[in-house]
Design a protein around this motif. Structure first.
Motif, PDB file in Angstrom:
ATOM      1  N   ASP A 198     -13.142  14.325  65.949  1.00  7.57           N
ATOM      2  CA  ASP A 198     -12.235  14.440  64.812  1.00  7.57           C
ATOM      3  C   ASP A 198     -12.444  13.178  63.979  1.00  7.57           C
ATOM      4  O   ASP A 198     -11.789  12.160  64.204  1.00  7.57           O
ATOM      5  CB  ASP A 198     -10.788  14.560  65.291  1.00  7.57           C
ATOM      6  N   GLY A 199     -13.421  13.231  63.075  1.00  5.81           N
ATOM      7  CA  GLY A 199     -13.717  12.057  62.237  1.00  5.81           C
ATOM      8  C   GLY A 199     -15.104  11.483  62.480  1.00  5.81           C
ATOM      9  O   GLY A 199     -15.506  10.546  61.805  1.00  5.81           O
ATOM     10  N   CYS A 200     -15.825  12.034  63.475  1.00  6.57           N
ATOM     11  CA  CYS A 200     -17.243  11.696  63.699  1.00  6.57           C
ATOM     12  C   CYS A 200     -17.461  10.344  64.384  1.00  6.57           C
ATOM     13  O   CYS A 200     -18.591   9.862  64.429  1.00  6.57           O
ATOM     14  CB  CYS A 200     -18.005  11.755  62.360  1.00  6.57           C
ATOM     15  N   ASP A 201     -16.438   9.730  64.961  1.00 12.60           N
ATOM     16  CA  ASP A 201     -16.663   8.447  65.635  1.00 12.60           C
ATOM     17  C   ASP A 201     -17.511   8.596  66.902  1.00 12.60           C
ATOM     18  O   ASP A 201     -18.303   7.712  67.234  1.00 12.60           O
ATOM     19  CB  ASP A 201     -15.323   7.773  65.982  1.00 12.60           C
ATOM     20  N   LEU A 202     -17.339   9.746  67.587  1.00 12.59           N
ATOM     21  CA  LEU A 202     -18.120   9.971  68.808  1.00 12.59           C
ATOM     22  C   LEU A 202     -19.595  10.149  68.450  1.00 12.59           C
ATOM     23  O   LEU A 202     -20.472   9.485  69.012  1.00 12.59           O
ATOM     24  CB  LEU A 202     -17.579  11.244  69.477  1.00 12.59           C
ATOM     25  N   VAL A 203     -19.846  11.041  67.505  1.00 21.07           N
ATOM     26  CA  VAL A 203     -21.233  11.344  67.130  1.00 21.07           C
ATOM     27  C   VAL A 203     -21.906  10.108  66.520  1.00 21.07           C
ATOM     28  O   VAL A 203     -23.068   9.822  66.799  1.00 21.07           O
ATOM     29  CB  VAL A 203     -21.278  12.555  66.161  1.00 21.07           C
TER      30      VAL A 203
ATOM     31  N   HIS B  20      -8.028  10.658  56.606  1.00 20.26           N
ATOM     32  CA  HIS B  20      -8.440  10.374  57.983  1.00 20.26           C
ATOM     33  C   HIS B  20      -8.453   8.891  58.344  1.00 20.26           C
ATOM     34  O   HIS B  20      -7.954   8.488  59.382  1.00 20.26           O
ATOM     35  CB  HIS B  20      -9.810  10.992  58.270  1.00 20.26           C
ATOM     36  N   PHE B  21      -9.068   8.069  57.499  1.00 20.25           N
ATOM     37  CA  PHE B  21      -9.183   6.647  57.856  1.00 20.25           C
ATOM     38  C   PHE B  21      -8.174   5.794  57.102  1.00 20.25           C
ATOM     39  O   PHE B  21      -7.709   6.176  56.022  1.00 20.25           O
ATOM     40  CB  PHE B  21     -10.602   6.135  57.570  1.00 20.25           C
TER      41      PHE B  21
END
Ligand code: NAD
Length: 422
Positions: A129-134, A299-300
């Motif tokens: 949710d927000g692409c931090d993992l990827v 989101h951020f």
């Protein structure tokens, strides 16, 4: 069921309360329930290692339970330092046996330590949710890439980051943009963010919205929701936009539209929902009225230039939970909610379960879809096929007891023909 603690949560003794709240949310998630019942029988995720980075809420817990019921070997961490519901994190660990790394108020070091903990699970599927993992995988944990089959992304900002990765040729596995399903952004972003952002503003400040001037910055899916709900509560709504079509849409929806520098002088309440950076900047905050309240639901926490706000102020103090009062040299005070982090998940509970039912039905079906279609997918951003999106809408209507029509054979033939005209 009580298991030994796997994960990192604030207080495991909160789990009974968390379980009650998770079960409460489940009552309003009928579509996800149907998917769970099928997953139990069919085991589409059997043995698949899934690492998820999502807001740890009661609704997310129901998604996690569904994926686990479908056979997934799942671990979770928070997708925002302030959005975790500590009782839910505790219940996930001790009642449902889902390792969870999430503590409300964790600092950035702990946030990334938790992301790395779920990556140590060596995922085959990622859920972001927000692409931090990827983005962490593609920068710091590249060793994990060979065994990753694909991923799912929940929100607009994450999808924007993924498109940028795809464009630059750096994305190494396919990702399904759950946000792009109609049954996600048209409902979650609009009605979910609309209601829950105002809920958070009211919970944290207890202000009366009627008669106040509310400035909504960004008139996308979230902005439309926030504007319409603020209007419904009696606020005088001003919209600020950079996209001419959306600005025009806001005008025709009945709102005042103007440049943000003008709106900055008029607003009693500001809500940013752009996914962009520094949309409320020093120049805007410098001219705000005494007593102005600023919140972000994008989101951020980049949408409000907090560094400049800190410089503008001669003092700062916390006056209520989630409310920081900044006093300027001339005595004016502005109030920042939830440290500029997405207010609905920080100062309230996030979207209601009824709307997350559809978002997370999309997530569950997307996980199944990526596994079924991995062979024909490239390292690109995909959307869920329209038939699955429509099926979620159909199931939701059915659960709500609402009938709707279908085309007759004559109408179907007519709509697919070109011969008949005037
Ligand atoms: N709080 C939540 O629970 C929640 C839920 C869903 C999405 N989001 C997040 O909210 C943000 C917005 O999502 P969305 O789906 O509405 O996106 P969207 O793309 O539909 O809308 C964003 C709008 O902001 C406008 N915009 C961009 N920069 C601007 C600027 N400087 N000034 C004024 N307007 C500007 C764009 O033109 C666009 O119309 C994203 O960060 C998304 O990830 C939050």
């Amino acid at each position: 069921m009580t298991t030994s603690i796997k994960g990192d949560v604030r207080d495991i003794s909160l789990s009974a309360r968390g379980k009650d709240r998770i079960e409460w949310a489940a009552k309003d998630m009928p579509v996800l329930r149907l998917i769970r019942e099928r997953f139990i029988k069919e085991q589409p995720l059997k043995g698949i290692r899934v690492s998820g980075c999502l807001h740890i809420t009661t609704e997310t817990a129901n998604l996690a339970i569904t994926l686990k019921a479908g056979g997934a070997d799942l671990v979770l961490c928070a997708s925002n330092p302030l959005s975790t519901q500590d009782d839910v994190a505790a219940a996930l660990v001790s009642e449902y046996g889902i390792p969870t790394y999430a503590i409300k108020g964790e600092d950035e070091d702990v946030y990334y330590r938790h992301i790395n903990a779920v990556l140590d699970h060596n995922p085959q599927l990622t859920m972001d949710d927000g692409c931090d993992l990827v983005s962490t995988i593609h920068t710091k944990r590249k060793d994990l890439i060979p065994t990753i089959i694909g991923g799912m992304e929940e929100t607009t900002t994450g999808v924007i980051r993924l498109h940028s990765m795809e464009k630059q040729g750096v994305l190494k596995f396919p990702v399904l943009a759950v946000n792009d399903s109609d049954t996600k952004h048209m409902f979650d972003n609009r009605y979910g963010t609309g209601q829950s952002s105002l809920d958070a503003i009211i919970r944290s400040t207890n202000i009366l919205l009627a008669g106040r001037t509310a400035v909504v910055v960004g008139y996308g899916w979230c902005g439309r929701g926030v504007a319409s709900r603020a209007h419904g509560m009696g606020s005088n709504v001003i919209v600020c936009e950079v996209d001419p079509t959306r600005a025009l849409e806001a005008v025709m929806d009945g709102y005042r539209v103007m440049p943000i520098l003008e709106a900055a002088k008029l607003g009693d309440l500001f809500v940013t929902v752009t996914g962009d950076i520094n949309v409320l900047d020093r120049a805007h905050m410098e001219v705000m009225k005494n007593g102005a309240i600023i919140a972000n639901s994008g989101h951020f926490n980049d949408e409000i230039n907090i560094t400049e706000l800190e410089k503008l102020a001669v003092s700062k103090r916390r006056v209520r939970d989630f409310v920081d009062e900044y006093t300027y040299a001339d005595g004016r005070q502005v109030h920042l909610l939830a440290e500029g982090r997405l207010v609905n998940l920080s100062a309230a509970e996030g979207h209601p379960a009824s709307v997350m039912d559809m978002s997370f039905a999309n997530q569950a079906l997307a996980a199944e879809y990526v596994l079924q279609h991995a062979k024909e997918m490239e390292p690109k951003v995909y959307t869920l096929p329209e038939n699955l999106d429509k099926e979620i809408a159909r199931l939701k209507l059915h659960a709500m007891g609402i009938g709707f029509d279908t085309l007759t054979a004559e109408q179907e033939a007519y709509l697919s023909s070109w011969e008949s005209g005037t």
